[in-house]
Design a protein around this motif. Structure first.
Motif, PDB file in Angstrom:
ATOM      1  N   PRO A 204       0.544  -0.934   0.451  1.00  0.00           N
ATOM      2  CA  PRO A 204       0.122  -0.167   0.047  1.00  0.00           C
ATOM      3  C   PRO A 204       0.706   1.176  -0.244  1.00  0.00           C
ATOM      4  O   PRO A 204       0.434   2.833  -0.177  1.00  0.00           O
ATOM      5  CB  PRO A 204      -0.755   0.253   1.396  1.00  0.00           C
ATOM      6  N   HIS A 205       2.183   1.502   0.423  1.00  0.00           N
ATOM      7  CA  HIS A 205       2.962   2.028   0.571  1.00  0.00           C
ATOM      8  C   HIS A 205       4.387   2.304  -0.136  1.00  0.00           C
ATOM      9  O   HIS A 205       4.473   3.681  -0.554  1.00  0.00           O
ATOM     10  CB  HIS A 205       4.070   2.382   1.968  1.00  0.00           C
ATOM     11  N   GLU A 303       3.928   9.995   3.947  1.00  0.00           N
ATOM     12  CA  GLU A 303       4.126   9.331   4.953  1.00  0.00           C
ATOM     13  C   GLU A 303       5.439   9.671   5.451  1.00  0.00           C
ATOM     14  O   GLU A 303       4.841   9.147   7.065  1.00  0.00           O
ATOM     15  CB  GLU A 303       3.543   7.896   4.405  1.00  0.00           C
ATOM     16  N   LYS A 304       6.400   9.750   4.852  1.00  0.00           N
ATOM     17  CA  LYS A 304       7.754   9.454   5.862  1.00  0.00           C
ATOM     18  C   LYS A 304       7.968  10.875   6.494  1.00  0.00           C
ATOM     19  O   LYS A 304       7.934  10.751   7.424  1.00  0.00           O
ATOM     20  CB  LYS A 304       8.647   9.160   4.758  1.00  0.00           C
ATOM     21  N   GLN A 305       7.249  12.225   5.937  1.00  0.00           N
ATOM     22  CA  GLN A 305       7.134  13.165   6.026  1.00  0.00           C
ATOM     23  C   GLN A 305       6.577  13.272   7.457  1.00  0.00           C
ATOM     24  O   GLN A 305       6.590  13.865   8.593  1.00  0.00           O
ATOM     25  CB  GLN A 305       6.345  14.361   5.045  1.00  0.00           C
ATOM     26  N   LEU A 306       5.018  13.130   7.280  1.00  0.00           N
ATOM     27  CA  LEU A 306       4.100  12.177   9.267  1.00  0.00           C
ATOM     28  C   LEU A 306       4.426  12.479   9.791  1.00  0.00           C
ATOM     29  O   LEU A 306       4.706  11.880  10.740  1.00  0.00           O
ATOM     30  CB  LEU A 306       2.516  11.981   8.280  1.00  0.00           C
ATOM     31  N   GLN A 327      14.827   6.663  12.401  1.00  0.00           N
ATOM     32  CA  GLN A 327      14.408   7.219  11.728  1.00  0.00           C
ATOM     33  C   GLN A 327      14.454   5.949  10.379  1.00  0.00           C
ATOM     34  O   GLN A 327      14.752   4.985  10.706  1.00  0.00           O
ATOM     35  CB  GLN A 327      15.665   8.066  10.455  1.00  0.00           C
ATOM     36  N   ASP A 328      14.354   6.284   9.259  1.00  0.00           N
ATOM     37  CA  ASP A 328      14.068   5.053   7.684  1.00  0.00           C
ATOM     38  C   ASP A 328      12.982   4.357   8.767  1.00  0.00           C
ATOM     39  O   ASP A 328      13.466   3.069   7.836  1.00  0.00           O
ATOM     40  CB  ASP A 328      15.837   4.185   7.571  1.00  0.00           C
ATOM     41  N   ARG A 329      11.976   4.489   8.505  1.00  0.00           N
ATOM     42  CA  ARG A 329      11.075   3.671   9.407  1.00  0.00           C
ATOM     43  C   ARG A 329      10.004   3.867   8.364  1.00  0.00           C
ATOM     44  O   ARG A 329       9.056   5.272   7.428  1.00  0.00           O
ATOM     45  CB  ARG A 329      10.279   3.384  10.509  1.00  0.00           C
ATOM     46  N   ALA A 330       8.754   3.132   7.985  1.00  0.00           N
ATOM     47  CA  ALA A 330       7.689   3.156   7.985  1.00  0.00           C
ATOM     48  C   ALA A 330       7.054   4.513   8.234  1.00  0.00           C
ATOM     49  O   ALA A 330       6.950   4.505   9.467  1.00  0.00           O
ATOM     50  CB  ALA A 330       6.996   1.693   7.419  1.00  0.00           C
ATOM     51  N   GLY A 331       5.171   4.409   7.890  1.00  0.00           N
ATOM     52  CA  GLY A 331       4.619   5.043   8.265  1.00  0.00           C
ATOM     53  C   GLY A 331       3.864   4.908   9.290  1.00  0.00           C
ATOM     54  O   GLY A 331       2.363   5.003   9.849  1.00  0.00           O
ATOM     55  N   LEU A 332       4.320   4.525  10.397  1.00  0.00           N
ATOM     56  CA  LEU A 332       3.592   4.213  11.562  1.00  0.00           C
ATOM     57  C   LEU A 332       4.188   4.031  13.001  1.00  0.00           C
ATOM     58  O   LEU A 332       5.714   4.461  12.991  1.00  0.00           O
ATOM     59  CB  LEU A 332       2.746   2.805  11.165  1.00  0.00           C
ATOM     60  N   SER A 379      -0.913   4.305  12.901  1.00  0.00           N
ATOM     61  CA  SER A 379      -0.206   4.249  11.595  1.00  0.00           C
ATOM     62  C   SER A 379      -1.077   5.674  10.615  1.00  0.00           C
ATOM     63  O   SER A 379      -2.355   5.458  10.211  1.00  0.00           O
ATOM     64  CB  SER A 379      -0.547   2.509  11.197  1.00  0.00           C
ATOM     65  N   PHE A 380      -0.349   6.492   9.911  1.00  0.00           N
ATOM     66  CA  PHE A 380      -0.662   6.593   8.490  1.00  0.00           C
ATOM     67  C   PHE A 380      -0.631   6.029   7.395  1.00  0.00           C
ATOM     68  O   PHE A 380      -0.152   5.715   7.063  1.00  0.00           O
ATOM     69  CB  PHE A 380       0.787   7.768   8.472  1.00  0.00           C
TER      70      PHE A 380
END
Length: 408
Positions: A204-205, A303-306, A327-332, A379-380
């Motif tokens: 999805p991302h 998502e990374k910015q959020l 850092q370097d993580r997904a949107g959650l 989760s975003f």
């Protein structure tokens, strides 16, 4: 990305929950559905509803075209070589179980190895436990680093010439870790093993290219990527799928049936016994169109910015523990508030109109590794904003104040 324009396309977001405008921060569990997807499913049921592949009448032909068109659309979306490599399933869980039951049980024997990680979702852990118990194979785990990530050095040490199967999630649904699955696949192949990627949280991302990853199997769910529930898919390299036997038998997947023996259809249909999830496939095709109209790279960047913004705000809250890499993580963001059970945190947030997930997230071994029984998770997705994060922070501060007052 025009976030406000995107948000207008999600009807469910425009409501109040407990007297507050809804802030939905549980997309890792399931995403919301845009109008385009809802209308596509509605249109199918209103105009094209018929069984596929069997009828020669007009509705049957239209339904078949829509169903097989969705397969081609998904093939392009993940860059598979052929639609023969796309098997529709109920979701990631069913896809992984298909590989475990049909492929792994056939190739594994006593003393062989199956390699996974302690961060896996139960859907990518229990099937391999069952294979190990049935065949005598050994289940091995790539150890986690202090922040929950895995190192390629440890991958090299864990995978051996005895390894037959490696199965790793692309993105952790708890830690937000993005695993180096392309590099892991290369290591697995050097040792003669096959690689499955759990793509439930990545598809999805992120922009996914299964040929570039060179994974042997890739599993995904539609409901996390704006599609309906109950539809997903397994990608498998054609040569492997041709070797595998079906695990569900009946209509749709047969070629010839005799009184004592039967033969199967060609790929991909030999793995799709029974009436398929036609409306779900139609919805999945519409979801892919929707995501591609925005751009997967744009979604990933947003998502990374959020997430970065959320981490900056959340570290300001005293007594709040965040799990996973900085850092370097997904949107959650998965977290706990000192001395407050995650379920209580989620309950108070819900009273403020903020929806988050609380529990073990189907990752009990990982919870034990973190030395907790449960966590809360925000989760975003593409429809979330910094204002949503601000609402989360305000609600968390209220939660802390409330339980601090109660405890005194």
């Amino acid at each position: 990305m025009n976030i406000e324009e995107i948000r207008r396309q999600f009807p469910i977001l425009h409501q109040e929950v407990n007297g507050h405008p809804l802030v939905y921060l549980d997309s890792a569990a399931t995403s919301q559905k845009p109008t385009a997807v809802i209308e596509a499913v509605k249109n199918y049921y209103e105009w094209d509803n018929a069984n596929v592949h069997r009828g020669v009448h007009t509705l049957g032909s239209r339904a078949t075209d829509a169903y097989e068109g969705a397969r081609e659309k998904l093939r392009r979306f993940i860059n598979a070589r052929s639609t023969e490599e796309i098997i529709f399933t109920r979701g990631t869980t069913t896809a992984i179980n298909l590989v475990a039951s049909s492929y792994a049980r056939a190739v594994c024997k006593e003393g062989d190895e199956i390699v996974i990680t302690p961060m896996e979702h139960h859907s990518n852990l229990i099937p391999w436990q069952q294979v190990a118990q049935a065949t005598g194979a050994v289940l091995k785990y790539i150890p986690l680093q202090q922040d929950g990530s895995i190192s390629l050095e440890d991958v090299e040490k864990t995978i051996t010439e005895k390894t037959k199967m490696v199965s790793v999630m692309y993105v952790s649904n708890v830690l937000g870790v993005v695993n180096p699955v392309k590099e892991i696949a290369a290591i697995a192949h050097r040792h003669g093993a096959k690689m499955l990627v759990d793509g439930a949280q990545s598809t999805p991302h992120l922009k996914v290219d299964v040929q570039d990853l060179d994974c042997d199997f890739y599993a995904l769910s539609g409901h996390k990527m704006c599609a309906p529930t109950g539809i997903g898919a397994l990608y498998g390299k054609k040569e492997l799928l041709q070797e595998m036997e079906p695990i569900e038998f009946g209509g749709e997947m047969i070629d010839h049936v005799g009184l004592y023996n039967s033969t199967w259809k060609d790929l991909p249909w030999k793995f799709e016994g029974g009436t398929p999830i036609i409306a779900g496939a139609v919805g999945l095709a519409a979801a892919i169109d929707f995501l591609e109209s925005i751009g997967m790279e744009n979604i990933d960047r947003h998502e990374k910015q959020l997430t970065s913004y959320a981490l900056e705000r959340m570290v300001e809250i005293e007594g709040l523990t965040i799990y996973g890499p900085g850092q370097d993580r997904a949107g959650l963001v998965t977290f706990n508030l000192d001395d407050v059970h995650p379920h209580d945190v989620a309950t108070v947030l819900d009273a403020e109109g903020v929806a988050v997930r609380a529990g073990h997230h189907c990752c009990q071994p990982l919870m034990r590794w973190l030395n907790v029984t449960a966590t809360a998770r925000a989760s975003f997705y593409l429809y979330n904003t910094e204002a949503d994060v601000d609402r989360l922070i305000t609600a968390l501060i209220k939660t802390k104040e409330y339980f601090g007052h109660v405890s005194t």
